[in-house]
Design a protein around this motif. Structure first.
Motif, PDB file in Angstrom:
ATOM      1  N   ILE A  68       0.859  -1.187   0.000  1.00 55.19           N
ATOM      2  CA  ILE A  68       0.000   0.000   0.000  1.00 55.19           C
ATOM      3  C   ILE A  68       0.901   1.245   0.000  1.00 55.19           C
ATOM      4  O   ILE A  68       1.617   1.483   0.987  1.00 55.19           O
ATOM      5  CB  ILE A  68      -0.925   0.028   1.231  1.00 55.19           C
ATOM      6  CG1 ILE A  68      -1.807  -1.223   1.264  1.00 55.19           C
ATOM      7  CG2 ILE A  68      -1.780   1.292   1.234  1.00 55.19           C
ATOM      8  CD1 ILE A  68      -2.625  -1.350   2.553  1.00 55.19           C
ATOM      9  N   PRO A  69       0.921   2.029  -1.071  1.00 53.27           N
ATOM     10  CA  PRO A  69       1.760   3.228  -1.097  1.00 53.27           C
ATOM     11  C   PRO A  69       1.363   4.190   0.027  1.00 53.27           C
ATOM     12  O   PRO A  69       0.176   4.373   0.310  1.00 53.27           O
ATOM     13  CB  PRO A  69       1.472   3.838  -2.472  1.00 53.27           C
ATOM     14  CG  PRO A  69       0.942   2.704  -3.296  1.00 53.27           C
ATOM     15  CD  PRO A  69       0.177   1.847  -2.330  1.00 53.27           C
ATOM     16  N   ALA A  70       2.355   4.779   0.673  1.00 56.36           N
ATOM     17  CA  ALA A  70       2.084   5.710   1.767  1.00 56.36           C
ATOM     18  C   ALA A  70       3.180   6.757   1.826  1.00 56.36           C
ATOM     19  O   ALA A  70       4.321   6.493   1.421  1.00 56.36           O
ATOM     20  CB  ALA A  70       1.980   4.960   3.097  1.00 56.36           C
ATOM     21  N   ARG A  71       2.849   7.943   2.338  1.00 55.75           N
ATOM     22  CA  ARG A  71       3.833   9.023   2.404  1.00 55.75           C
ATOM     23  C   ARG A  71       3.610   9.903   3.638  1.00 55.75           C
ATOM     24  O   ARG A  71       2.551   9.862   4.264  1.00 55.75           O
ATOM     25  CB  ARG A  71       3.795   9.871   1.136  1.00 55.75           C
ATOM     26  CG  ARG A  71       2.473  10.542   0.819  1.00 55.75           C
ATOM     27  CD  ARG A  71       2.521  11.117  -0.591  1.00 55.75           C
ATOM     28  NE  ARG A  71       1.312  11.852  -0.952  1.00 55.75           N
ATOM     29  CZ  ARG A  71       1.037  12.281  -2.179  1.00 55.75           C
ATOM     30  NH1 ARG A  71       1.890  12.021  -3.175  1.00 55.75           N
ATOM     31  NH2 ARG A  71      -0.074  12.949  -2.440  1.00 55.75           N
ATOM     32  N   PHE A  72       4.631  10.703   3.943  1.00 55.93           N
ATOM     33  CA  PHE A  72       4.741  11.458   5.193  1.00 55.93           C
ATOM     34  C   PHE A  72       4.716  12.955   4.901  1.00 55.93           C
ATOM     35  O   PHE A  72       5.319  13.420   3.933  1.00 55.93           O
ATOM     36  CB  PHE A  72       6.062  11.067   5.849  1.00 55.93           C
ATOM     37  CG  PHE A  72       6.379  11.737   7.158  1.00 55.93           C
ATOM     38  CD1 PHE A  72       6.069  11.128   8.359  1.00 55.93           C
ATOM     39  CD2 PHE A  72       7.026  12.964   7.197  1.00 55.93           C
ATOM     40  CE1 PHE A  72       6.393  11.721   9.581  1.00 55.93           C
ATOM     41  CE2 PHE A  72       7.349  13.568   8.407  1.00 55.93           C
ATOM     42  CZ  PHE A  72       7.033  12.946   9.604  1.00 55.93           C
ATOM     43  N   SER A  73       4.019  13.732   5.762  1.00 57.74           N
ATOM     44  CA  SER A  73       4.030  15.199   5.670  1.00 57.74           C
ATOM     45  C   SER A  73       4.129  15.779   7.069  1.00 57.74           C
ATOM     46  O   SER A  73       3.731  15.136   8.052  1.00 57.74           O
ATOM     47  CB  SER A  73       2.758  15.723   4.995  1.00 57.74           C
ATOM     48  OG  SER A  73       2.677  15.311   3.653  1.00 57.74           O
ATOM     49  N   ILE A  74       4.632  17.012   7.146  1.00 60.52           N
ATOM     50  CA  ILE A  74       4.798  17.649   8.455  1.00 60.52           C
ATOM     51  C   ILE A  74       4.504  19.143   8.367  1.00 60.52           C
ATOM     52  O   ILE A  74       4.747  19.772   7.334  1.00 60.52           O
ATOM     53  CB  ILE A  74       6.223  17.396   9.004  1.00 60.52           C
ATOM     54  CG1 ILE A  74       6.310  17.721  10.493  1.00 60.52           C
ATOM     55  CG2 ILE A  74       7.279  18.145   8.197  1.00 60.52           C
ATOM     56  CD1 ILE A  74       7.533  17.125  11.176  1.00 60.52           C
TER      57      ILE A  74
END
Length: 463
Positions: A356-362
């Motif tokens: 499952i593609p996933a990504r991070f943000s802040i």
């Protein structure tokens, strides 16, 4: 009767003298009035004048109180919580929540930890002038980030407790629809004895946030760096000893929309399925993810992602203790504690490990229950790809507020600002330490060695 001229002169002289006395008396009377009024005004000012109390006074007062009571109790601060007596130690004072409630009445919010590492968020009410403040009431507000009640402001501007079950989404930190605010990002440089470099993320506009950088105060030589891989823009500064103690100030005007599932604008990149330094994709994480997914292994990736989301909420504890704050998925998996970086790093490693593609943000979360003041540091979140869309999740907030666990699967509220995306950011020029883990606070290096620039976030929102 005929008046003797001599008597007339006497009578006339007496009248004139009386008139003069009257005029002199009036002059003296009115001449004294300003001084008398001034004296009265001064007396009134003496009555209403009070020592000025600022945030630093309140912080000093609460720290002095806690230190004094800690010394009296063999190194522990005692808090009564129902029938229990908690033996705690000071972790930090939330300077962003310190406030004056009225004449000689103040509020402080403090984190205190017990021997097991559990962190209690305690509200203090104080009365008195600077240097003579006393605590009148304490109340345990949160345990490991989970609140027991919420604060609600009444029409008369006073505040009252509200059971968490009765709190609206807004009182729990969520503004739906849209939000507008001014966001202030300020960093103070330390003493620089050598040449230094600093990197700061610059918030950019996208489909969900429109940002305008309205004020910039930037010392030294500086320029913008484009991180094309992650679609970030970074402020890069070259600094020297002459910039010691100077401030970097960025002021944004922000219009933000609530974020829901949205269609991908470009092909989903391979990096959203690959390992990062602190977010590995491997057999261990696949086994944990498959155990969390259980019987849903033949269902859609959307349902599998929800199973992983629920697994983290059920098994992790929000706690700012230990080696937290690095976004280390292995640490999160072992310790089962951390802040938002650990929650979302673990989710990303688990999701990627089962395809499952996933990504991070802040960025930062903007308080929903007040219209100005400080912000308690950065906040981060994640997104995963399923059913042809990117789905926002905020697992640490879902963990804090059980009532919002469903909301935060597929939603991010309007009251936040995003600074940067991605992990292991590679920049040119980049820091001597190598790729940047993630970027919210400034990354400062003095002569190639890591250093800290004190950073504060504040905001204001017009009604």
């Amino acid at each position: 009767m005929k008046i003797n001229p001599y008597h007339y002169r006497i009578i006339n002289t007496a009248c004139l003298f009386s008139q003069k006395l009257l005029i002199l008396g009036l002059i003296l009377f009115y001449a004294c009035q300003p001084n008398e009024k001034k004296e009265n005004a001064q007396q009134e000012n003496k009555v209403v004048s009070r020592p000025k109390v600022d945030i630093a006074d309140i912080e000093k007062g609460i720290k002095a109180y806690i230190d004094s009571k800690t010394e009296e109790n063999d190194g522990f601060f005692i808090v009564k919580d129902g029938d229990k007596l908690l033996r705690l130690k000071l972790v930090r004072v939330h300077t962003e929540y310190l406030s004056n409630l009225g004449p000689k009445s103040h509020f402080a919010c403090v984190d205190l930890a017990d021997a097991n590492g559990d962190v209690y968020d305690v509200d203090f009410f104080m009365e008195g002038d600077p240097g003579a403040m006393d605590v009148t009431a304490t109340s345990v507000h949160k345990l490991n980030g989970k609140p027991f009640y919420s604060w609600k402001q009444k029409e008369d501007k006073t505040w009252s407790k509200l059971p968490i079950e009765e709190a609206t989404n807004e009182l729990l930190g969520v503004i739906e629809g849209e939000d507008q605010f001014v966001f202030n990002y300020q960093a103070t440089l330390p003493i620089l004895e050598e040449a230094a470099e600093m990197w700061i993320p610059i918030a950019l506009s996208d489909a969900f946030q429109q940002v305008e950088l309205v004020t910039t105060d930037i010392p030294g030589n500086h320029r913008m760096i484009d991180d094309k891989v992650n679609h970030n823009q970074i402020l890069y500064m070259k600094l020297g000893p002459e910039h010691s103690g100077q401030k970097v100030r960025l002021v944004y005007k922000v219009n933000r929309k609530e974020k829901g599932p949205y269609t991908a604008q470009e092909e989903v990149a391979d990096r959203y399925l690959a390992s990062n330094r602190l977010m590995p994709v491997d057999r261990r994480f696949r086994e944990i993810a498959m155990e969390a997914i259980g019987e849903k292994n033949k269902d859609s990736q959307l349902m599998q992602a929800r199973a992983i989301y629920d697994y983290i909420i059920d098994n992790m504890r929000y706690a700012k203790s230990g080696e937290y704050g690095k976004g280390d998925a292995v640490y999160a998996c072992d310790a089962k504690t951390g802040n938002c970086t650990e929650f979302h790093s673990l989710f990303i490693s688990l999701a990627r490990s089962v395809g499952i593609p996933a990504r991070f943000s802040i960025g930062a979360a903007i308080p929903s229950d007040r219209n100005e003041g400080g912000i308690d540091g950065y906040h981060c979140w994640a997104e995963f790809f399923a059913e042809g869309k990117w789905w926002p999740v905020d697992i640490s907030e879902g963990n804090k507020y059980t009532a919002l666990a469903t909301y935060y699967f597929g939603r991010h509220p309007a009251n936040r600002i995003e600074f940067s995306r991605g992990r292991d950011l590679e920049l040119n020029p980049g820091p001597a330490s190598g790729p940047i883990n993630f970027l919210a606070y400034p990354l400062l290096e003095i002569d190639g060695k890591s250093a800290v620039a004190q950073t504060t976030f504040t905001f204001s929102r017009s009604n």
